[in-house]
Every structure is written in C-alpha cells, then in structure tokens.
Design an enzyme around this catalytic site. Structure first.
Site, PDB file in Angstrom:
ATOM      1  N   SER A 133     -13.246   3.842   4.010  1.00  0.00           N
ATOM      2  CA  SER A 133     -13.943   3.390   5.217  1.00  0.00           C
ATOM      3  C   SER A 133     -15.255   4.149   5.336  1.00  0.00           C
ATOM      4  O   SER A 133     -15.350   5.329   4.975  1.00  0.00           O
ATOM      5  CB  SER A 133     -13.073   3.630   6.459  1.00  0.00           C
ATOM      6  OG  SER A 133     -12.136   2.585   6.587  1.00  0.00           O
ATOM      7  N   ASP A 148       0.857  -1.193   0.000  1.00  0.00           N
ATOM      8  CA  ASP A 148       0.000   0.000   0.000  1.00  0.00           C
ATOM      9  C   ASP A 148       0.898   1.249   0.000  1.00  0.00           C
ATOM     10  O   ASP A 148       1.843   1.346   0.793  1.00  0.00           O
ATOM     11  CB  ASP A 148      -0.870  -0.044   1.268  1.00  0.00           C
ATOM     12  CG  ASP A 148      -1.997   0.982   1.263  1.00  0.00           C
ATOM     13  OD1 ASP A 148      -2.406   1.410   0.180  1.00  0.00           O
ATOM     14  OD2 ASP A 148      -2.473   1.328   2.371  1.00  0.00           O
ATOM     15  N   HIS A 149       0.602   2.200  -0.872  1.00  0.00           N
ATOM     16  CA  HIS A 149       1.319   3.483  -0.924  1.00  0.00           C
ATOM     17  C   HIS A 149       2.846   3.361  -0.916  1.00  0.00           C
ATOM     18  O   HIS A 149       3.519   3.960  -0.065  1.00  0.00           O
ATOM     19  CB  HIS A 149       0.885   4.403   0.229  1.00  0.00           C
ATOM     20  CG  HIS A 149      -0.530   4.863   0.100  1.00  0.00           C
ATOM     21  ND1 HIS A 149      -0.936   5.809  -0.810  1.00  0.00           N
ATOM     22  CD2 HIS A 149      -1.647   4.474   0.757  1.00  0.00           C
ATOM     23  CE1 HIS A 149      -2.248   5.993  -0.704  1.00  0.00           C
ATOM     24  NE2 HIS A 149      -2.713   5.191   0.229  1.00  0.00           N
TER      25      HIS A 149
HETATM   26  P1  13P Z   1      -9.390   4.434   5.235  1.00  0.00           P
HETATM   27  O1  13P Z   1      -8.591   5.283   6.184  1.00  0.00           O
HETATM   28  O2  13P Z   1     -10.641   5.136   4.796  1.00  0.00           O
HETATM   29  O3  13P Z   1      -9.714   3.106   5.804  1.00  0.00           O
HETATM   30  O4  13P Z   1      -8.528   4.208   3.907  1.00  0.00           O
HETATM   31  C1  13P Z   1      -7.471   3.269   3.881  1.00  0.00           C
HETATM   32  C2  13P Z   1      -6.649   3.380   2.658  1.00  0.00           C
HETATM   33  O5  13P Z   1      -6.974   4.041   1.685  1.00  0.00           O
HETATM   34  C3  13P Z   1      -5.370   2.649   2.658  1.00  0.00           C
HETATM   35  O6  13P Z   1      -4.617   2.875   1.503  1.00  0.00           O
HETATM   36  O1  G3H Z   2      -2.565   4.336   3.766  1.00  0.00           O
HETATM   37  C1  G3H Z   2      -3.280   4.400   4.760  1.00  0.00           C
HETATM   38  C2  G3H Z   2      -3.522   3.270   5.641  1.00  0.00           C
HETATM   39  O2  G3H Z   2      -4.526   3.604   6.555  1.00  0.00           O
HETATM   40  C3  G3H Z   2      -2.269   2.779   6.314  1.00  0.00           C
HETATM   41  O3  G3H Z   2      -1.990   3.468   7.471  1.00  0.00           O
HETATM   42  O4  G3H Z   2       0.459   3.994   7.326  1.00  0.00           O
HETATM   43  O5  G3H Z   2      -0.720   3.887   9.531  1.00  0.00           O
HETATM   44  O6  G3H Z   2      -0.283   1.813   8.271  1.00  0.00           O
HETATM   45  P1  G3H Z   2      -0.538   3.288   8.179  1.00  0.00           P
HETATM   46 ZN    ZN Z   3      -4.664   4.821   0.688  1.00  0.00          ZN
END
Ligand code: 13P
Ligand code: G3H
Ligand code: ZN
Length: 359
Positions: free
Chosen positions: A235, A83-84
C-alpha cells in the site's frame, strides 16, 4: 468468464511486462468496488482472502460473492487467491472452496507469528505445491520475513506477522537461497522480504534504498528472470487519503507507504503481483468518516457504503492503470483447472527457476 489461475495470469503479465494488484476482500462492498474498477479498465483481477476474511464472512458467503462477481462481469478473469495460508489445511480448504491460487506462507510457523526454519518452510511449501498442482491450482511461497528495516520488527496486527526482533538477514530475502527455495518447492510465484510490512505504518519517512530494499528484487530477478515475484505490504498510504481520514475525525499519525514509482521499479524487475489491502481500507474508512462527520443524523448504512464503494473503485482504477494491468482482461482466456493440472504433469509450463526468459 471462468476463474483464472495465478500462474496463467502472471505468465501473461510477464510476457506483456505488467503487474497485477491483488486486493483483499472481506465483504460485498469491496467486491463491488474492485470489480467495477476492473470492468472500467478492462483489467484481470486478483481477489484475495486472508484467514481473517474467511472467518469474518465465512467460506460460503465469500464463494457466493465471487460467483456473483463472475456473473456480473463475465468478461473479467478473476483469480481467487488465499492470502497468507498458514498450513496445509488452510490451503486445501481454500481449494475446496473454489480458490484458483493459494499462498503457503511458510516463512512463519503455523501460529503465524514465529519465524520458521528454512527447511521447515521448504518442506511445507513443497508439500502444498505438489498437492495444489495435481488439481491445477497455483502456489505462492514466501522466503524471508516481512518487517521493517527501520525498527527491526515484524508487524503482528490482525494476528498475522512476526513477533519480536528480526535480524537484517531475516528481513531481506537471500537471492541464492531464493534459487534453492524455488527449485526445491516448485512454487509459481515468490513473495520476497525487502523492507515492506503490512498495515499503514511502514516507514517513518519517505522510503529510500536503506529502508525499502528494491536491490533485493533486482538481484533475485537477475538470477531467475522467469520467476514471478510478489510484493506484500505494498500500500502507498497516499497523503491525500491520510488527510481526508484525519479531516473527518480520524487520528492517523503521519506515515509513509510504498511510493507507486518504487512499485513500478519492482514491476520492471519481475514483480508481477502487488498486494494492497491497507489503501483499500483507508479509502473506504475516509469516505465513511466523511458521511458521518457531515451528516450526523445519517443512519442508513447504504449512505455510508455507497461513497465508500466509489472511493475504493477510484483507488483500484488508479492502481490498474499505474501497473499496466488495464486493457489486459480481453486478452486472456482462462485455462480450466484440469488443463492446468495436465500442464504441470507434462512439464508443459516453462520452469520458473530457469535462466531462460519465457517464450
Ligand atoms: P498492505 O497492508 O500494505 O496493504 O499489504 C497487504 C498485503 O500484503 C496482504 O497480503
Ligand atoms: O495479510 C494482510 C492483509 O492486510 C489481511 O489482513 O488478516 O486483517 O484480513 P487481515
Ligand atoms: Zn501480505
């Protein structure tokens, strides 16, 4: 069952018109709760780890937890997704650790807080995509900066998110630029900016079209009906979970997330991956608070975490059912990474930027 790539999973979702929630994981309890929900609903699953998750649990622990999940639930296809990702190193080291999909989030610079120029985003996303596809791994890119249309700000919690004021142009993905971006980078899926942001505090009222811009999704889908769209910050921050959290000592001011019915509109217009982290956190935290409030002498972590896993399972089950993911695990046979790499090399996958609907 072998791990599945994001591309294969989302191609299947597009053919059958469903969406797939992507749940964030950091620890064993989250993996157990999400996998139990996937198994109960026969759903393929996307488990995604942020950079924060990787530094919290460590790459070895995270990879071994996914090995364990595969062994426990052999009939559930699991896509393990970065993720990201903020740069090439993050994405490539994820691949080394068994991830079948990576997000190269070039909408921000590698510091994960400064919006990047368009050309910089294209260059880094194209580079990661070229390398990932050589080994069959899928890539999600992002165009536009996540943030609130109400306040004009990104959200910088947990070290990821734009800092400072953002213009409407930055906060909404431009559909024509999206066509150019997808063609130039070759990404398998595209995260779009449309007024959602990470965390619990997305909207100060139930969102309407002025602050949640689903028309952007519709416009991009019209231009590229084969492209898999990704909604971040999805969410719903359900009212009942807010109340449960506050009932047992939490202090969460009234807030609104993305209503499920709006996500379903997105799914009807090409959204295939729906990112959810905050709801999972809130479900677990409310359950943990409840045990703490009702039994002040309790000190066995398992007594806190068992109800937290159950609450997470219930939440994930509801999302699998709502998005139409349920019932699709048994319809999928994961294609191994080397075979996916061959498909990319031979042009054997339908181009996601084409105007023709997938066969
Ligand atoms: P939320 O914070 O809305 O759950 O989004 C999570 C998200 O986009 C993780 O990449
Ligand atoms: O990218 C957003 C998600 O909620 C991940 O959050 O970086 O705290 O793990 P985090
Ligand atoms: Zn995200």
């Amino acid at each position: 069952m072998a791990r599945i790539t994001l591309r294969q999973l989302l191609d299947h979702a597009a053919e059958r018109d469903y969406g797939v929630p992507a749940f964030n994981i950091n620890n064993m309890e989250q993996v157990l709760g999400i996998m139990a929900a996937a198994a109960a609903t026969d759903s393929p699953v996307i488990l995604q780890a942020s950079r924060g998750a990787r530094s919290y649990a460590g790459d070895i622990m995270l990879s071994k937890m996914i090995d364990a999940a595969e062994a426990m639930y052999p009939s559930i296809p699991i896509c393990l997704h970065q993720d990201h990702g903020n740069d090439e190193r993050t994405c490539l080291s994820a691949i080394q650790n068994g991830y079948t999909s990576v997000m190269m989030d070039g909408s921000l610079k590698a510091d994960a807080k400064t919006p990047a120029p368009y050309e910089v985003n294209v260059a880094i996303t194209a580079k990661v995509t070229e390398l990932a596809h050589l080994v069959g791994v899928s890539v999600e890119g992002e165009l536009g900066v996540l943030g609130s249309l109400e306040t004009g700000t990104g959200e910088a919690e947990d070290g990821h998110g734009a800092e400072g004021k953002l213009s409407h142009d930055q906060l909404l993905t431009d559909p024509d630029q999206a066509v150019d971006f997808v063609r130039a980078t070759g990404v398998d899926a595209l995260a779009v900016a449309m007024g959602t942001s990470h965390g619990a505090y997305k909207f100060s009222r139930k969102p309407d079209g002025a602050i949640l811009a689903l028309h952007v999704v519709r416009a991009i889908h019209e231009k590229m009906p084969n492209l898999h769209l990704v909604m971040h910050g999805s969410s719903s921050v359900p009212q009942d979970l807010q109340e449960e959290f506050n009932k047992y000592g939490g202090e969460m001011p009234q807030t609104w997330g993305v209503p499920i019915e709006e996500i379903l509109v997105g799914i009807r217009h090409g959204v295939r991956k729906v990112n959810i982290d905050t709801d999972c956190r809130l479900a677990m935290a409310a359950a943990i608070r409840k045990v703490g409030a009702q039994n002040k002498g309790e000190f066995d972590p398992r007594q806190f975490l068992k109800p937290a896993i159950a609450a997470l399972k219930a939440l994930c089950k509801a999302r699998f059912e709502a998005f139409g993911t349920a019932g699709n695990a048994s319809r999928l046979t994961p294609t191994p990474l080397p075979a996916m790499a061959k498909l990319y090399a031979n042009g054997g996958l339908s181009p996601v930027f084409s105007h023709a609907k997938a066969a």
